[in-house]
Structures are given as C-alpha cells and as structure tokens.
Write an enzyme that holds these catalytic residues in place. Structure first.
Site, mmCIF file in Angstrom:
data_model
loop_
_atom_site.group_PDB
_atom_site.id
_atom_site.type_symbol
_atom_site.label_atom_id
_atom_site.label_comp_id
_atom_site.label_asym_id
_atom_site.label_seq_id
_atom_site.Cartn_x
_atom_site.Cartn_y
_atom_site.Cartn_z
ATOM 1 N N LYS A 11 94.803 52.895 16.504
ATOM 2 C CA LYS A 11 94.926 51.644 17.367
ATOM 3 C C LYS A 11 95.458 50.479 16.527
ATOM 4 O O LYS A 11 95.372 50.356 15.336
ATOM 5 C CB LYS A 11 93.517 51.311 17.865
ATOM 6 C CG LYS A 11 93.236 52.665 18.891
ATOM 7 C CD LYS A 11 91.880 52.390 19.579
ATOM 8 C CE LYS A 11 91.187 53.437 20.253
ATOM 9 N NZ LYS A 11 90.154 52.966 21.429
ATOM 10 N N ASN A 114 87.837 49.791 18.331
ATOM 11 C CA ASN A 114 87.124 50.671 17.586
ATOM 12 C C ASN A 114 88.144 51.450 16.872
ATOM 13 O O ASN A 114 87.787 52.626 16.544
ATOM 14 C CB ASN A 114 86.221 51.408 18.506
ATOM 15 C CG ASN A 114 87.125 52.193 19.729
ATOM 16 O OD1 ASN A 114 88.141 52.341 19.495
ATOM 17 N ND2 ASN A 114 86.319 52.525 20.741
HETATM 18 P P1 CMP Z 1 88.043 55.096 23.303
HETATM 19 O O1 CMP Z 1 86.905 55.836 23.710
HETATM 20 O O2 CMP Z 1 88.930 55.729 22.194
HETATM 21 O O3 CMP Z 1 88.782 55.043 24.719
HETATM 22 C C1 CMP Z 1 88.713 54.111 25.750
HETATM 23 C C2 CMP Z 1 88.584 52.823 25.073
HETATM 24 O O4 CMP Z 1 88.312 51.683 25.844
HETATM 25 C C3 CMP Z 1 87.636 52.538 23.858
HETATM 26 O O5 CMP Z 1 87.938 53.595 22.903
HETATM 27 C C4 CMP Z 1 87.766 51.151 23.570
HETATM 28 O O6 CMP Z 1 88.728 50.910 23.067
HETATM 29 C C5 CMP Z 1 87.788 50.556 25.060
HETATM 30 N N1 CMP Z 1 86.433 50.339 25.590
HETATM 31 C C6 CMP Z 1 85.511 51.185 25.936
HETATM 32 N N2 CMP Z 1 84.645 50.801 26.482
HETATM 33 C C7 CMP Z 1 84.746 49.315 26.221
HETATM 34 C C8 CMP Z 1 83.998 48.257 26.713
HETATM 35 N N3 CMP Z 1 82.853 48.408 27.137
HETATM 36 N N4 CMP Z 1 84.610 47.172 26.363
HETATM 37 C C9 CMP Z 1 85.968 47.158 26.028
HETATM 38 N N5 CMP Z 1 86.538 47.937 25.612
HETATM 39 C C10 CMP Z 1 86.044 49.052 25.887
#
Ligand code: CMP
Length: 162
Positions: A11, A114
């Site tokens: 990312k 992340n």
């Molecule tokens: P990923 O699980 O790869 O795909 C969905 C994405 O949304 C996740 O990674 C994060 O980048 C984002 N995401 C998920 N949960 C949250 C949250 N509670 N707050 C902000 N971003 C989130």
C-alpha cells in the site's frame, strides 16, 4: 496442500516509508515465487470494486483517499497454500496488535495504514488477480531453488491439484 496464487498489494505507506524492498524480501525469503509485479497508481473505480464489501464502513472514504494517494506495488505470489501463508506473514489488520515477526507486527502502528493487502481466500485471490493483472502479465518460469524449498512429496504437483 495445493499450489495457489494470491494477490498482494504494498500500500502507499509501504512505498512512502521505503519498506517495499523489505516486505518483498519477507515473501521471497519464505520461499514464495513472485510471478507478477508492477507499480500502479490505483484509480477510484478499481478501488471501489476492490473494497465494495467495505462501502458502508465508517473508514471507507479515508481508505479510498489513502489507497489512491500515491502508487502501490502489486504482486502475484505463488506457492503451496500461499493464500494462508501470505496472510500469516502479513499479520492481523489492527497492526498494533499484530504478532511480532509478522510484517504488520514489525513495521506498522496503524489499522488503516497497515502496509499490505493480501487476498483472504482462494476464490477472492482469483477475482483479485484478474482485477489487477492480465493473463499475459503472469510469468511462467522455473525457480532454481524449487527443490530446496519443498520436499519431494510436495514437488511436481500441478497448480490447484492436491
Ligand atoms: P485490509 O484488511 O487489507 O483491507 C481493508 C482495509 O481497510 C484495511 O486493510 C485497512 O487498510 C482499512 N481498515 C480496516 N479497518 C479499519 C478501521 N477500523 N479504520 C481505518 N481503516 C481500516
């Protein structure tokens, strides 16, 4: 145990924090085979399809802004049980709670930023790979160390076969 393909996206935070090389190394060192890789500035239309299941979540708009902010690195990794293996290497979404030794556990403090996207199932991986890559971009080649990465009982199996 099947040979699978999975989609990984490094990312914008991985690119901006100059962690792309380290993260790619984790996958390579594990023994996963890179069969496609490119850099792309993801457009809102493809992101809205990719994150359609999060459309009603409160973080959706921020997620779209973040993911379209600068280019990402997209990869397809191949290996035995690669969907599960890559998810384990990546660690859980909420990075502050991710296990040390995982990519998120070692390099990220954030739930949104992340670093890595990894397909969550074999079915999803097929759809996601087709979303971001043309068939011609998926490379076919023999990895020289293949017989040192897998035991004899794990080798010579056809893609998707037991
Ligand atoms: P990923 O699980 O790869 O795909 C969905 C994405 O949304 C996740 O990674 C994060 O980048 C984002 N995401 C998920 N949960 C949250 C949250 N509670 N707050 C902000 N971003 C989130």
């Amino acid at each position: 145990m099947t040979t699978e393909r999975t989609l990984v996206i490094l990312k914008p935070d991985a690119v901006n924090r100059e962690l792309a090389g380290k993260i790619i190394s984790r996958f390579e060192e594990k023994g996963l085979k890179i069969i496609a890789m490119k850099m792309e500035h993801l457009k809102p239309y493809v992101l809205s399809e990719h994150y359609a299941h999060h459309k009603d979540k409160p973080f959706y708009q921020e997620l779209m802004k973040y993911m379209s902010s600068i280019p990402c690195v997209l990869m397809v990794l191949e290996g035995k049980d690669s969907v599960k293996v890559v998810r384990k290497l990546t660690g859980i979404t909420a990075s502050r709670d991710a296990e040390p030794g995982t990519i998120r556990g070692d390099f990220s403090m954030s739930t949104q930023m992340n670093l890595v996207h990894a397909s969550d199932s074999i079915e999803t991986a097929k759809k996601e790979i087709a979303r971001f890559f043309k068939d011609a971009e998926l490379m076919k080649y023999e990895k020289m160390n293949f017989e040192w990465v897998y035991g004899s009982d794990e080798r010579g199996l056809k893609l998707g076969k037991k």
